[in-house]
Design a protein around this motif. Structure first.
Motif, short mmCIF file in Angstrom:
data_model
loop_
_atom_site.label_atom_id
_atom_site.label_comp_id
_atom_site.label_asym_id
_atom_site.label_seq_id
_atom_site.Cartn_x
_atom_site.Cartn_y
_atom_site.Cartn_z
N THR A 9 0.99 -1.27 0.13
CA THR A 9 0.03 -0.06 0.04
C THR A 9 1.05 1.35 0.04
O THR A 9 0.63 2.01 -0.79
CB THR A 9 -0.97 -0.13 1.13
OG1 THR A 9 -1.82 -1.13 1.31
CG2 THR A 9 -1.69 1.33 1.24
N HIS B 17 -5.83 -3.03 -7.53
CA HIS B 17 -6.15 -2.98 -6.06
C HIS B 17 -6.45 -1.40 -5.64
O HIS B 17 -6.05 -0.61 -6.31
CB HIS B 17 -5.00 -3.54 -5.40
CG HIS B 17 -4.87 -3.64 -3.79
ND1 HIS B 17 -5.18 -2.87 -3.02
CD2 HIS B 17 -5.25 -4.69 -3.39
CE1 HIS B 17 -5.29 -3.28 -1.72
NE2 HIS B 17 -5.37 -4.69 -1.92
N ALA C 30 -5.40 0.04 -3.43
CA ALA C 30 -3.99 0.81 -3.01
C ALA C 30 -3.59 1.55 -4.35
O ALA C 30 -2.56 2.48 -4.22
CB ALA C 30 -2.97 -0.05 -2.39
N ALA D 258 -0.14 -9.20 -11.14
CA ALA D 258 -1.00 -10.42 -10.84
C ALA D 258 -2.29 -9.77 -10.16
O ALA D 258 -1.93 -9.03 -9.05
CB ALA D 258 -0.45 -11.59 -10.24
N GLN E 196 1.12 -9.56 -5.39
CA GLN E 196 0.56 -11.00 -5.48
C GLN E 196 1.80 -11.75 -6.13
O GLN E 196 1.45 -13.04 -6.34
CB GLN E 196 -0.74 -11.20 -6.18
CG GLN E 196 -1.96 -10.44 -5.47
CD GLN E 196 -2.35 -11.38 -4.21
OE1 GLN E 196 -1.84 -12.51 -4.01
NE2 GLN E 196 -2.87 -10.81 -3.19
N THR F 210 5.65 -6.82 -1.22
CA THR F 210 5.08 -6.98 -0.07
C THR F 210 5.74 -8.42 0.70
O THR F 210 5.63 -9.32 -0.27
CB THR F 210 3.56 -6.79 0.32
OG1 THR F 210 3.39 -6.49 1.57
CG2 THR F 210 2.73 -7.81 -0.39
N HIS G 60 4.10 -9.99 3.10
CA HIS G 60 3.04 -10.89 3.86
C HIS G 60 2.14 -11.87 2.97
O HIS G 60 1.28 -12.62 3.18
CB HIS G 60 2.07 -10.49 4.81
CG HIS G 60 1.12 -9.45 4.17
ND1 HIS G 60 -0.20 -9.97 4.24
CD2 HIS G 60 1.05 -8.28 3.77
CE1 HIS G 60 -0.79 -8.94 3.73
NE2 HIS G 60 -0.26 -7.83 3.34
N LYS G 61 2.35 -11.76 1.65
CA LYS G 61 1.57 -12.69 0.48
C LYS G 61 2.43 -13.81 0.23
O LYS G 61 2.16 -14.33 -0.76
CB LYS G 61 1.07 -11.86 -0.67
CG LYS G 61 0.47 -10.52 -0.35
CD LYS G 61 -0.97 -10.74 -0.05
CE LYS G 61 -1.74 -9.51 0.41
NZ LYS G 61 -2.13 -8.26 -0.86
C1 LIG Z 1 -2.26 -7.13 -0.74
C2 LIG Z 1 -2.06 -6.35 -1.85
C3 LIG Z 1 -1.79 -4.98 -1.45
C4 LIG Z 1 -1.55 -4.28 -0.18
O1 LIG Z 1 -0.35 -4.69 0.41
P1 LIG Z 1 0.01 -4.58 1.80
O2 LIG Z 1 1.14 -4.96 2.00
O3 LIG Z 1 -0.94 -5.28 2.59
O4 LIG Z 1 -0.16 -2.89 2.12
C5 LIG Z 1 -1.71 -4.26 -2.94
N1 LIG Z 1 -1.77 -4.65 -3.91
C6 LIG Z 1 -2.16 -5.84 -4.07
C7 LIG Z 1 -2.27 -6.46 -5.57
C8 LIG Z 1 -2.29 -6.86 -2.90
O5 LIG Z 1 -2.70 -8.14 -3.31
#
Ligand SMILES: *Cc1c(COP(=O)(O)O)cnc(C)c1O
Length: 387
Positions: free
Chosen positions: A75, A103, A105, A152, A182, A202, A204-205
């Motif tokens: 984000t 997204h 974001a 993605a 993703q 990121t 955590h995915k």
């Molecule tokens: C999860 C996600 C985000 C947000 O990521 P955070 O690290 O949780 O802020 C943004 N874009 C996509 C495509 C996402 O899947």
């Protein structure tokens, strides 16, 4: 047997891999230093860990370590990329192109920029979720400064043609940003080959920690200018101030390293599981697959079922299977998924969707249990019209 539901919501977040946790632990305790402390061992060892992590992440996308800017997640990386470019390049132009299926974001910073006088084109997608490159070409203008297209999709897993988009943008000297939250660790990413100028990541995915991410910012051919969105101590070469958080950074890099090492075998395994789930479910009358059948993340299956409400379905599944209807971040809203609406699905079918996110810890047994549960739940939710 455990009575916790089977976790099939791996697009919302993934569990932390224990190997990642092990790599992180020393940086919470004995190696607690501030990487910006340059006059003693505590600072040096934290800085060495951050440096190593930066190199690992750069290698993962074929970048250089100086091009990695740590953020709190995707984000923040998206906000920094989009608002940072808009502020730095507004004298060159005020037009930005993005896509309707992005997204929030990405969409929300773009909408915010509209209130400041920027013009934004929200490209439609085809019924399979892919953008039409000729429409992108037509949308590019002399005053376009940025194209932002995700790698993605978080709902339907569809993978956009990054290299083609990158080539089109580079030829016209328009910066290309991609939200790869993703995609990292799951598909091949190469910022040079794909001519990507900015990329959001990121942790955590990809079985890493929450609260950590990065923005790749190209330094050469072209050198991207970025207005910082957080001002302060001048960390991250002035682009993002704030003390770095070594445990998270070490964990993020370890997660990406592991995902890349296991990427091909894992992709095969996930594709197989997804295929099994889809084949089991396709006996259901009025079931639709959302998004391109093959040009998608291996672990993603997104379906709509005629006559069944997606929220009711995910609620019905809840004791046995944890899934989302629509995107996790918008599942508190009652609006239908903006992604499915952009595919041209009816509002009814957009409401009738469930996203299965198959992940590293999903087993074949779980998949057959999920299929049986989903079939039974859908039958129970359907009006008993046919015998
Ligand atoms: C999860 C996600 C985000 C947000 O990521 P955070 O690290 O949780 O802020 C943004 N874009 C996509 C495509 C996402 O899947």
């Amino acid at each position: 047997m455990t009575n916790r539901p089977i976790y099939l919501d791996n697009h919302a977040t993934t569990p932390l891999d224990e190997r990642v946790l092990a790599a992180m632990l020393p940086y919470f305790t004995e190696h607690f230093g501030n990487p910006a402390s340059i006059s003693h061992l505590y600072g040096w060892e934290a800085e060495a860990a951050v440096k190593q992590a930066r190199q690992t992440l750069a290698d993962a996308i074929n970048a250089t370590p100086e091009e990695i800017v740590f953020t709190s997640g995707a984000t923040e990386a998206n906000n920094l990329a989009i608002k940072g470019v808009a502020e730095a390049y507004f004298s060159k132009g005020r037009h930005i192109i993005t896509v309707q299926t992005e997204h929030n974001a990405v969409l929300d910073p773009c909408e915010y920029l509209q209130t400041l006088g920027f013009e934004v084109t929200f490209l439609p997608v085809q019924s399979d979720g892919l953008i039409d490159l000729s429409q992108l070409e037509k949308a590019l203008r002399a005053d376009t400064i940025l194209v932002s297209v995700m790698a993605a999709n978080n709902e339907i897993g569809v993978i956009q043609p990054l290299a083609e988009i990158g080539a089109m943008c580079r030829q016209r000297q328009v910066l290309f940003h991609t939200d790869a939250a993703q995609a990292i660790g799951k598909i091949h990413l190469d910022v040079d080959a794909m001519k990507i100028d900015l990329m959001s990541l990121t942790g955590h995915k990809v079985y890493g920690p929450k609260g950590i991410g990065a923005l790749y910012v190209r330094r050469r051919n072209p050198r991207v200018q970025l207005s910082p969105q957080l001002h302060g101590g001048g960390h991250e070469r002035g682009m993002r101030s704030g003390t770095l958080y070594p445990p998270q950074i070490v964990g993020f890099a370890k997660a990406v390293e592991l995902a890349l090492a296991e990427r091909e075998s894992e992709a095969q395994r996930l594709t197989q599981l997804r295929q099994e789930l889809w084949e089991a479910l396709s006996c259901i009358e009025g079931i639709h697959l959302n998004g391109h059948p093959t040009q998608r993340l291996p672990g993603n299956l997104n379906i709509s079922v005629e006559g069944v409400d997606g929220a009711a379905l995910s609620l019905g599944l809840q004791p046995i299977v944890a899934v989302s209807s629509g995107a996790a971040c918008s599942s508190t809203k009652t609006a239908p998924s903006h992604v499915l609406m952009a595919l041209g699905r009816s509002e009814k079918l957009a409401y009738a969707s469930v996203r299965f996110g198959i992940g590293r810890y999903t087993t074949q047994e779980e998949i057959s249990q999920v299929a049986n549960t989903a079939i039974a739940t859908i039958q129970s939710l359907r009006p008993q019209a046919t015998n």
